[in-house]
Design an enzyme around this catalytic site. Structure first.
Site, PDB file in Angstrom:
ATOM      1  N   LYS C 111     -14.262  57.049  37.004  1.00 53.92           N
ATOM      2  CA  LYS C 111     -13.637  56.194  36.000  1.00 53.92           C
ATOM      3  C   LYS C 111     -13.587  54.804  36.612  1.00 53.92           C
ATOM      4  O   LYS C 111     -12.860  54.553  37.575  1.00 53.92           O
ATOM      5  CB  LYS C 111     -12.236  56.682  35.655  1.00 53.92           C
ATOM      6  CG  LYS C 111     -11.567  55.792  34.618  1.00 53.92           C
ATOM      7  CD  LYS C 111     -10.197  56.288  34.190  1.00 53.92           C
ATOM      8  CE  LYS C 111      -9.552  55.216  33.329  1.00 53.92           C
ATOM      9  NZ  LYS C 111      -8.248  54.797  33.838  1.00 53.92           N
ATOM     10  N   GLY C 172       0.324  51.226  31.004  1.00 56.61           N
ATOM     11  CA  GLY C 172       1.751  51.414  31.249  1.00 56.61           C
ATOM     12  C   GLY C 172       2.660  50.623  30.325  1.00 56.61           C
ATOM     13  O   GLY C 172       3.879  50.734  30.409  1.00 56.61           O
ATOM     14  N   ALA C 198      -5.088  54.138  27.990  1.00 58.13           N
ATOM     15  CA  ALA C 198      -4.025  53.161  28.271  1.00 58.13           C
ATOM     16  C   ALA C 198      -3.297  52.694  27.024  1.00 58.13           C
ATOM     17  O   ALA C 198      -3.910  52.407  25.992  1.00 58.13           O
ATOM     18  CB  ALA C 198      -4.539  51.932  29.021  1.00 58.13           C
ATOM     19  N   GLY C 199      -1.989  52.614  27.156  1.00 59.33           N
ATOM     20  CA  GLY C 199      -1.152  52.026  26.128  1.00 59.33           C
ATOM     21  C   GLY C 199      -0.431  53.022  25.241  1.00 59.33           C
ATOM     22  O   GLY C 199       0.592  52.700  24.652  1.00 59.33           O
ATOM     23  N   ASN C 220      -1.416  58.789  30.954  1.00 63.35           N
ATOM     24  CA  ASN C 220      -0.696  59.083  32.186  1.00 63.35           C
ATOM     25  C   ASN C 220       0.779  58.684  32.113  1.00 63.35           C
ATOM     26  O   ASN C 220       1.663  59.528  32.071  1.00 63.35           O
ATOM     27  CB  ASN C 220      -1.347  58.384  33.387  1.00 63.35           C
ATOM     28  CG  ASN C 220      -0.619  58.694  34.678  1.00 63.35           C
ATOM     29  OD1 ASN C 220      -0.394  59.845  35.007  1.00 63.35           O
ATOM     30  ND2 ASN C 220      -0.182  57.663  35.384  1.00 63.35           N
ATOM     31  N   THR C 221       1.061  57.369  32.043  1.00 65.32           N
ATOM     32  CA  THR C 221       2.449  56.892  32.110  1.00 65.32           C
ATOM     33  C   THR C 221       3.353  57.551  31.076  1.00 65.32           C
ATOM     34  O   THR C 221       4.485  57.930  31.390  1.00 65.32           O
ATOM     35  CB  THR C 221       2.490  55.361  31.898  1.00 65.32           C
ATOM     36  OG1 THR C 221       1.597  54.742  32.821  1.00 65.32           O
ATOM     37  CG2 THR C 221       3.891  54.819  32.122  1.00 65.32           C
TER      38      THR C 221
END
EC number: 2.8.1.10
Lengths: 274, 274, 274, 274
Positions: C111, C172, C198-199, C220-221
């Site tokens: 990635k 994040g 993301a986001g 993830n976050t």
């Protein structure tokens, strides 16, 4: 002629300042007459022109030279139709010639568009970077049309571009500010004016872009193709001004709960009750 | 005095017409001076006043009577603070008295608010219906503040209310047009002017409400509590006008794909190429 | 071991197929135990690891090798921390080593993240293009993390990238799908799987990205930092599946007006009335 | 038969508890077979039926009695088609009869709809209040369908309604959660379960309503009229569960700036580097 002294809260791009923060275009109008009236109603002082059309010598009538008053308006030649950096550079030179012929000898501005396809009309970041680099070396004042990409914008302002012009949504789509968050972030960091270009459909969208802190807007289709372009031109001009004022006037915060307009200890009571 | 002849595209409510489509308030300002200047900057001709304060005789200075020029402004007494239909009716009568004292003998208007709690400041539909019925019988021109409920609005206009005033979001919350879809539907069917009241925070939201076809707006907190109320008042006035113009000018449709501003066979080319 | 036969409606990337369309990460968890449980609850089969940490030899305990079961999960080494194309290429090689050590000898995936600053953590388009070109030549399967820029994405898939991974909003930030329109356009044209990365903050956003036609998500976050990461992991897994199903099931169109669930000639009446 | 013991995180309405938080309907399906399969795929345990159809004795085949397994599903008779409080009360009694005939002797539930017009299918607040009052006195368990009006909802729960069912947007419109802010406020204060009813089009919208804290959803058109109702039923069931889990799992806050998934001192590094 275009003012060189700064009016209050002027838009400053390169060494020029403007009262109006709304740039307009010349394409897609029903007639020259409507175009002239709509541009005037909008209060716009910067008008963009697709110079490739000129160079192609499409046979015709009139000519833009006679149709707009370049004593009062500042021309922003654009490279619409350029599919590569090379074409864009070539069109920019045509634009400089055209400006000269029409009486703006010191006009080296170019709205840089490098658009490899016709379906989405989205700008190519690599081609735009290459053309910008070349044109800056050749003494142009470059206003690049870009996707709202922070690092692309940063590279362009570091390179010496006079503005960055992120798109709200694809040209002529009328989808409004689809990239608002990404534009806000560019505005937060940019040392040069950020001009929101493309996608705006309504005055409320224009107003919102200005509230976010855009330095200016470029609106063409939403005016030219409105049912009544002149009224829409005026509406866009007012909305641009309203958004600029609001950006400076500091809007109230959003609250979860309500807040009475007329609290018990409020002004009106104490005043009127006497 | 307030014009009784209709200006072009006038706002017509009951038997009166107004040039401006922005109503303002008198609560929450830092000072009378700022209030006067902000109302003037907004261009507003209809100004709402919470009459309960007056009646309560809160000891004080000045008094609204001297502070606003009721030769030029039309007073809209409101029933803020009324928790029930009975209280609202009582406050409406106080309002009529106050208008008379301040020189508007023929002013029987009332902005009807029936709000049973102070956390959300949301209007009670049943209490509002009851109070409206009573007040209309008593000769008032009733402008009810309501949640954006179609059948409630319908009952109110069938009953003879002069407008309906659906909320965008709770009073003072600054949450904007949270009920846009429900308001749009009321606008589509209402035989009386629809005035969007409460919740608007920014000129772009004001503009959007007008684009949707609202006949007018009432904005207080967003102006009074802005960092610079005078500039914000002017911004709201411009945005209201921009939105009205755009509603009439016919915006372009939204498209999935892009559409070139300067097509190959376009106007500019044929013109300038000659 | 990871299935190489295609399950029904499998996610196919390069020469591998996966049942789950939710990729997860390993950063920001309270503990390894919670991480393992959250990844398991999510159903994720592809887990990304920031390989720079490994190479830096931060003194420590455990080690990811023992903490996740690489017999069941496919490792996606990422180049987080790389500020330039050169660094990213170096980290990619570390990742390949790490995968080998942990038993995935045929894992050449990376990635690709090239992120020059730490405030917005936005990817640099030029650096990403350069690194992708190098890594593809070196035999890597490249999954580049990008801003949602159509022409950048196009160049990457033409170059041979295995996916494109446009961001919904900054890493994040939890701002959700701020770039939805630009992502939709990439999905419409991309010959390779589009992974939204993301986001994303909530399952409803995850679900919406899949409804739009994303091939997969990386989250993830939003899982690791939820108050209850295991429950949130499961929620994200369910939402990803729901969104995929809905994308295939064909949602109803949006209508301006209502439409009765039980029309007069409807099914229920004719059936039950007998 | 329907469980009377509470499963973990059960939906509790009146004296009954349910595992699934998704209610479905029976109208607008292509066939009974598809309806049965879609309801089953959704996991729904509460199914609403428009009882007027039954009473009208529309000639027909089958009959719902044989078509759904009322040993496993709980019937929620609705008063669709009632234009006034009187009609709604009458239909509620038909519903009770129907439930009895189909084996649910203790079923006194009614989904109360009072809808005076067919264009928007919006509920009448006054008629709904009147019918609810009557039906509660007559021993019904009343689940009223309402516009998202806080004070209307409050009156209904104070009166003894078992739930309130605010609409997301008009029935069958597929406009989603247009009233989200108003619904959130009802959820914040309601002592009874809030069921979002009407308007939901996609699983992401269903999921979002549950994330906001809705106790349950009622979805009919979006499943019945999807291109593939069975897959959509399953998607809605998964999304409802995902949203419920997320509501409890505590989503991360939204941040203005980015936040690295793998900070320098992060977990992965310290672990794997050993």
């Amino acid at each position: 002629m275009i003012q060189t002294q700064s009016p209050p809260d002027a838009l400053q791009i390169a060494n020029r300042s403007f009262r109006s923060r709304l740039m307009t275009g010349t394409g897609k109008y029903r007639s020259f007459e409507v175009m002239r009236a709509a541009v005037a109603a909008s209060g716009s002082e910067i008008v963009t022109v697709a110079v490739r059309r000129v160079q192609e010598g499409v046979p015709g009538h009139g000519g833009l030279g006679q149709e707009l008053n370049w004593q009062k308006l500042w021309m922003l030649p654009n490279t619409a139709g350029a599919k590569s950096a090379e074409e864009a550079v070539r069109y920019a030179h045509f634009g400089r010639e055209m400006a000269k012929i029409l009486g703006q000898e010191d006009n080296h501005w170019v709205k840089l568009e490098v658009i490899p396809e016709t379906k989405y009309l989205l700008p190519d970041p690599l081609g735009t970077l290459q053309a910008a680099e070349t044109l800056i070396k050749q003494g142009f004042t470059v206003l690049p049309y870009i996707n709202a990409d922070f690092h692309l914008a940063r590279r362009l302002w570091e390179m010496g571009c006079a503005t960055v012009m992120p798109l709200g949504s694809p040209i002529g789509s009328g989808q409004g500010l689809q990239n608002a968050a990404a534009i806000a972030l560019i505005i937060a960091e940019s040392p040069v004016p950020v001009v929101v270009d493309a996608g705006i459909r309504t005055p409320s969208e224009a107003c919102r872009a200005m509230e976010m802190g855009a330095a200016a807007l470029l609106i063409n289709t939403a005016i030219a193709q409105a049912e009544e372009p002149i009224a829409m031109g005026r509406a866009m001009g007012l909305a641009t001004e309203a958004g600029r004022l609001a950006h400076q006037a500091g809007a109230i915060p959003v609250k979860t709960y309500a807040s009475a307009s007329s609290p018990l200890t409020g002004l009106v009571g104490s005043a009127v009750g006497s």
